[in-house]
Design a protein around this motif. Structure first.
Motif, PDB file in Angstrom:
ATOM      1  N   VAL A   1     -11.317  21.143  65.692  1.00 55.82           N
ATOM      2  CA  VAL A   1     -10.186  21.206  64.755  1.00 55.82           C
ATOM      3  C   VAL A   1      -9.010  21.845  65.475  1.00 55.82           C
ATOM      4  O   VAL A   1      -9.112  22.983  65.941  1.00 55.82           O
ATOM      5  CB  VAL A   1     -10.554  22.015  63.488  1.00 55.82           C
ATOM      6  CG1 VAL A   1      -9.312  22.286  62.642  1.00 55.82           C
ATOM      7  CG2 VAL A   1     -11.610  21.277  62.674  1.00 55.82           C
ATOM      8  N   ILE A   2      -7.917  21.120  65.585  1.00 65.41           N
ATOM      9  CA  ILE A   2      -6.731  21.677  66.246  1.00 65.41           C
ATOM     10  C   ILE A   2      -5.722  22.082  65.192  1.00 65.41           C
ATOM     11  O   ILE A   2      -5.301  21.268  64.370  1.00 65.41           O
ATOM     12  CB  ILE A   2      -6.131  20.656  67.231  1.00 65.41           C
ATOM     13  CG1 ILE A   2      -7.160  20.338  68.322  1.00 65.41           C
ATOM     14  CG2 ILE A   2      -4.842  21.193  67.838  1.00 65.41           C
ATOM     15  CD1 ILE A   2      -6.711  19.289  69.302  1.00 65.41           C
ATOM     16  N   GLY A   3      -5.353  23.358  65.203  1.00 62.72           N
ATOM     17  CA  GLY A   3      -4.394  23.863  64.228  1.00 62.72           C
ATOM     18  C   GLY A   3      -5.106  24.568  63.090  1.00 62.72           C
ATOM     19  O   GLY A   3      -5.880  23.950  62.362  1.00 62.72           O
ATOM     20  N   ALA A   4      -4.869  25.880  62.954  1.00 56.78           N
ATOM     21  CA  ALA A   4      -5.591  26.664  61.945  1.00 56.78           C
ATOM     22  C   ALA A   4      -4.676  27.037  60.788  1.00 56.78           C
ATOM     23  O   ALA A   4      -4.700  28.143  60.274  1.00 56.78           O
ATOM     24  CB  ALA A   4      -6.212  27.899  62.576  1.00 56.78           C
ATOM     25  N   GLY A   5      -3.853  26.077  60.366  1.00 61.84           N
ATOM     26  CA  GLY A   5      -3.080  26.267  59.135  1.00 61.84           C
ATOM     27  C   GLY A   5      -3.973  26.014  57.929  1.00 61.84           C
ATOM     28  O   GLY A   5      -5.192  25.908  58.071  1.00 61.84           O
ATOM     29  N   THR A   6      -3.366  25.887  56.757  1.00 56.54           N
ATOM     30  CA  THR A   6      -4.137  25.675  55.527  1.00 56.54           C
ATOM     31  C   THR A   6      -5.059  24.465  55.647  1.00 56.54           C
ATOM     32  O   THR A   6      -6.238  24.525  55.284  1.00 56.54           O
ATOM     33  CB  THR A   6      -3.190  25.417  54.337  1.00 56.54           C
ATOM     34  OG1 THR A   6      -2.096  26.333  54.423  1.00 56.54           O
ATOM     35  CG2 THR A   6      -3.906  25.594  53.028  1.00 56.54           C
ATOM     36  N   ILE A   7      -4.504  23.355  56.146  1.00 55.96           N
ATOM     37  CA  ILE A   7      -5.284  22.119  56.230  1.00 55.96           C
ATOM     38  C   ILE A   7      -6.419  22.263  57.250  1.00 55.96           C
ATOM     39  O   ILE A   7      -7.562  21.901  56.982  1.00 55.96           O
ATOM     40  CB  ILE A   7      -4.372  20.941  56.655  1.00 55.96           C
ATOM     41  CG1 ILE A   7      -3.199  20.774  55.679  1.00 55.96           C
ATOM     42  CG2 ILE A   7      -5.185  19.653  56.769  1.00 55.96           C
ATOM     43  CD1 ILE A   7      -3.557  20.147  54.386  1.00 55.96           C
ATOM     44  N   GLY A   8      -6.089  22.813  58.419  1.00 56.32           N
ATOM     45  CA  GLY A   8      -7.090  22.956  59.464  1.00 56.32           C
ATOM     46  C   GLY A   8      -8.256  23.833  59.023  1.00 56.32           C
ATOM     47  O   GLY A   8      -9.427  23.505  59.265  1.00 56.32           O
ATOM     48  N   VAL A   9      -7.943  24.939  58.366  1.00 54.60           N
ATOM     49  CA  VAL A   9      -9.002  25.847  57.925  1.00 54.60           C
ATOM     50  C   VAL A   9      -9.858  25.183  56.841  1.00 54.60           C
ATOM     51  O   VAL A   9     -11.086  25.322  56.819  1.00 54.60           O
ATOM     52  CB  VAL A   9      -8.406  27.184  57.424  1.00 54.60           C
ATOM     53  CG1 VAL A   9      -9.489  28.051  56.799  1.00 54.60           C
ATOM     54  CG2 VAL A   9      -7.730  27.924  58.578  1.00 54.60           C
ATOM     55  N   SER A  10      -9.219  24.446  55.964  1.00 58.40           N
ATOM     56  CA  SER A  10      -9.953  23.765  54.897  1.00 58.40           C
ATOM     57  C   SER A  10     -10.908  22.714  55.477  1.00 58.40           C
ATOM     58  O   SER A  10     -12.083  22.642  55.088  1.00 58.40           O
ATOM     59  CB  SER A  10      -8.957  23.121  53.928  1.00 58.40           C
ATOM     60  OG  SER A  10      -9.599  22.213  53.069  1.00 58.40           O
TER      61      SER A  10
END
Lengths: 323, 323
Positions: free
Chosen positions: B20-29
């Protein structure tokens, strides 16, 4: 809460009896709902088969009323079919009008109505498009006339748009709210008259882009429908578009959301489609509809939809009352 | 079906591990969902507090996963935080990319990615706006690159818009469908790339008119939201806009509906608003938002919304599986 016997609740006593004018889909649905809440209902419609139409309609609606937890025993005991308008109006506490959507028709009808009913009678029109200020022109006593526009079918969908005109007295608005709430509805008062009111305008705005996307070949009709039920439909069943974006804005809420994403939104609006419903496009869309849904009988699609609708509705009501 | 132990289902074996690249809201979800289905997940993000952000995020999502009937014991056992991109990519079967929505960024990122991963790796971008044909420009092997755009949050809302570009091989589309379905999602494949894809375009079209109605003083923000949840929201949770009108057309279905009401619809479209999100209007809308929702903490609104959302979702899933 399931009741077995129909009884008129206290808060509906002063709204009894009701005269329903027009025995189309909306009129019959209102009739069934009013009856289930114990109101005496007089239905007026000039069509010769009015009795058959109303009784058949109520028969079809009965299972849904039951599923909603409403009593249905002796549902038609307090139903009167009265093809003569003057007699149908005699002594009515409430009129729910569901006639054709033509201004001249409504003018003529309401000028007849106000000659017969008392000044206390609440005059509600189900009109989805004609504001009551238009209907009121030419009336002598429009103080208690206003729009009570349901979302089809009224016995199932909670929303009733309550739209007063300039002529409407505050007390009439309050009475309309009390009346619809006592029937388990969610009356929402608009602050201003506007053609199409709110729900249909919003529906129409989304539908325009839906038509555009199908005509542009981006997605099939069935797939577009599934996209909606699996995303925005689910969302908007539990929170409207503003609340959804308010919660999409993080701690800053809608103000932060608009600050950050407003320019994007505005840009996107420029690229939305503006399709034409000309003959060729209507034909294309009709073909799409038959490809997507033509192989399942309408009654079956309807039954499956209504079953899900009822479950969602009951679930949301239960959650509301348990809060 | 509630499972207590996390096990990787057979159909997900070949998609393991996921980066998973990018740990914003979408990435974490996405990360939380992937973990709950037994996948090994490597999260890559340059931010120094990435570990804290991911762990806190997963903690907040856990109750929702549980409520969805997913196992959560040892949820983070197969989670790796890897701030070095190359190391994060090593051996990945699937990449789910959630970086910033800037084309140059995606170009640079995917040219790095294709240098490290195998040609078999499925390259999925969560991009909500940039079609993969744009991202593919400058790539040597874009055959397995395509959009897998979730509706926020991915662990809860079923829809994933699967949008191949001209460069995308059919097998990659099939693999994306298999991957998302195995995760309990509803992947919908678009036939054509279009900015904003389908769900966001539809959402945006309705929102434009919602903004118009509030700015015109027709209705408050809160009331507009309640109008939607009590009418079209309920409807569209169980049947999309076309099916709704197909069933509104009587025995003739959508063709009859369009024949009779098409001209009305077209007329109504002319009168829909075209508001400007300039500074003054953003301020007005922000004030409305604070009037409507400012007195309830966002967390509380969110919790109440999510609870209802979960119930509706579970109910609809139960009905689907019982058919």
């Amino acid at each position: 809460m399931i009741q077995s016997k129909i009884t008129l609740p206290d808060e509906l006593q002063r709204f009894n009896p009701v005269t329903v004018i027009g025995a189309g889909t909306i009129g019959v649905s209102w009739t069934a709902l009013f009856l289930a809440y114990g109101l005496t209902v007089r239905v007026n419609d000039p069509r010769p088969d009015v009795k058959e139409v109303v009784l058949n309609g109520i028969d079809q609606i009965k299972p849904t009323l039951k599923a909603l937890g409403l009593p249905t025993e002796g549902l038609t005991n307090r139903l009167e079919i009265e093809p003569d308008l003057d007699r149908a109006l005699q002594g009515a506490a409430v009129i729910q009008e569901n006639g054709p959507e033509r201004l001249e028709f409504k003018h003529e009808l309401f000028s007849k109505i106000e000659k017969v009913v008392s000044k206390e009678t609440l005059l509600l029109s189900s009109s989805s498009g004609i504001p009551s200020s238009e209907i009121a022109k030419g009336m002598k006593n429009p103080e208690r006339l206003l729009i009570g526009h349901p979302f089809n079918p009224p016995h199932l969908v909670p929303l009733v748009e309550v739209v007063p005109g300039e002529h409407t007295k505050d007390q009439a608005v309050q009475d309309a709210i009390t009346f619809y709430r006592a029937l388990g509805k969610e009356p929402m008062v608009l602050e201003k008259e506007i053609p199409g009111f709110v729900a249909n305008r919003l529906q129409s705005a989304l539908f325009r882009e839906a038509v555009n996307l199908v005509l542009e070949g981006v997605v099939s009709m069935e797939d577009l429908d599934r996209i909606v039920t699996n995303s925005i439909g689910l969302r908007w069943a539990v929170g409207g578009p503003f609340l959804t974006f308010h919660l999409g804005g993080g701690k800053g809420g809608l103000p932060a959301f608009l600050q950050h994403l407003g320019p994007n939104l505005q840009n996107g609006w420029k690229n939305l489609g503006n399709p034409n419903l000309d003959e060729a496009n209507v034909q294309t869309l009709s073909n799409h509809a038959m490809n997507s849904y033509g192989n399942v009988p309408i009654e079956q699609l309807e039954k499956s939809r209504d079953q899900k609708q009822l479950s969602v509705l009951k679930m949301l009501k239960d959650q509301q009352s348990s809060r």
